[in-house]
Design a protein around this motif. Structure first.
Motif, PDB file in Angstrom:
ATOM      1  N   ARG A  38       0.826  -1.214   0.000  1.00 34.46           N
ATOM      2  CA  ARG A  38       0.000   0.000   0.000  1.00 34.46           C
ATOM      3  C   ARG A  38       0.857   1.260   0.000  1.00 34.46           C
ATOM      4  NH1 ARG A  38      -3.093  -2.893   3.624  1.00 34.46           N
ATOM      5  NH2 ARG A  38      -2.262  -1.745   5.398  1.00 34.46           N
ATOM      6  N   ILE A  39       1.904   1.297   0.816  1.00 33.21           N
ATOM      7  CA  ILE A  39       2.720   2.512   0.891  1.00 33.21           C
ATOM      8  C   ILE A  39       3.507   2.730  -0.392  1.00 33.21           C
ATOM      9  CG2 ILE A  39       4.758   1.531   2.013  1.00 33.21           C
ATOM     10  CD1 ILE A  39       3.206   4.956   2.708  1.00 33.21           C
ATOM     11  N   TYR A  40       4.018   1.658  -1.023  1.00 30.85           N
ATOM     12  CA  TYR A  40       4.736   1.818  -2.287  1.00 30.85           C
ATOM     13  C   TYR A  40       3.797   2.259  -3.403  1.00 30.85           C
ATOM     14  CZ  TYR A  40       8.815  -0.276  -0.098  1.00 30.85           C
ATOM     15  OH  TYR A  40       9.878  -0.534   0.716  1.00 30.85           O
ATOM     16  N   THR A  41       2.563   1.771  -3.384  1.00 29.23           N
ATOM     17  CA  THR A  41       1.574   2.198  -4.371  1.00 29.23           C
ATOM     18  C   THR A  41       1.215   3.665  -4.177  1.00 29.23           C
ATOM     19  OG1 THR A  41       0.690  -0.037  -4.476  1.00 29.23           O
ATOM     20  CG2 THR A  41      -0.713   1.719  -5.317  1.00 29.23           C
ATOM     21  N   LYS A  42       1.024   4.084  -2.928  1.00 31.17           N
ATOM     22  CA  LYS A  42       0.714   5.496  -2.649  1.00 31.17           C
ATOM     23  C   LYS A  42       1.878   6.403  -3.017  1.00 31.17           C
ATOM     24  CE  LYS A  42      -2.752   4.942   0.876  1.00 31.17           C
ATOM     25  NZ  LYS A  42      -3.280   5.494   2.106  1.00 31.17           N
ATOM     26  N   THR A  56       1.524   2.208 -13.296  1.00 30.54           N
ATOM     27  CA  THR A  56       1.225   0.831 -12.967  1.00 30.54           C
ATOM     28  C   THR A  56       2.258   0.331 -11.979  1.00 30.54           C
ATOM     29  OG1 THR A  56       0.308   0.459 -15.158  1.00 30.54           O
ATOM     30  CG2 THR A  56       0.897  -1.490 -13.896  1.00 30.54           C
ATOM     31  N   VAL A  57       1.789  -0.223 -10.882  1.00 28.56           N
ATOM     32  CA  VAL A  57       2.685  -0.738  -9.846  1.00 28.56           C
ATOM     33  C   VAL A  57       2.581  -2.252  -9.853  1.00 28.56           C
ATOM     34  CG1 VAL A  57       3.215  -0.730  -7.391  1.00 28.56           C
ATOM     35  CG2 VAL A  57       2.314   1.337  -8.472  1.00 28.56           C
ATOM     36  N   THR A  66       0.774  -9.235  -8.259  1.00 34.39           N
ATOM     37  CA  THR A  66      -0.234  -8.209  -8.039  1.00 34.39           C
ATOM     38  C   THR A  66       0.094  -6.980  -8.877  1.00 34.39           C
ATOM     39  OG1 THR A  66      -0.496  -8.969  -5.775  1.00 34.39           O
ATOM     40  CG2 THR A  66      -1.382  -6.800  -6.303  1.00 34.39           C
ATOM     41  N   THR A  67      -0.873  -6.481  -9.591  1.00 31.87           N
ATOM     42  CA  THR A  67      -0.724  -5.254 -10.366  1.00 31.87           C
ATOM     43  C   THR A  67      -1.753  -4.258  -9.887  1.00 31.87           C
ATOM     44  OG1 THR A  67       0.032  -6.474 -12.290  1.00 31.87           O
ATOM     45  CG2 THR A  67      -0.752  -4.237 -12.653  1.00 31.87           C
TER      46      THR A  67
END
Length: 70
Positions: A38-42, A56-57, A66-67
């Motif tokens: 979650r933190i890397y995506t944010k 895109t993460v 997971t993408t």
């Protein structure tokens, strides 16, 4: 000092950024927790400059592919 500590604790509690893996800061070969993802995506979303940009993460774990589109 207390005010800063309380502000950091609030962010962690509100965004449910716990538990985090301890080794992610030091190595690329660490198992990511859901809070790490979650933190890397944010963080990637925060780096977006224009509204038309797409980020895109992907997390290339052995077990989970997971993408997340941001």
């Amino acid at each position: 000092m207390t005010l800063v500590l309380c502000a950091e604790i609030n962010v962690v509690l509100v965004d449910r950024l716990h538990p985090r893996a301890l080794l992610t800061l030091f190595t690329d070969n660490a198992e990511l927790t859901s809070a790490d993802r979650r933190i890397y995506t944010k963080r990637a979303k925060a780096e977006r400059v224009k509204g038309f940009q797409r980020v895109t993460v992907r997390f290339g774990d052995r077990d989970d592919k997971t993408t997340t589109r941001v």
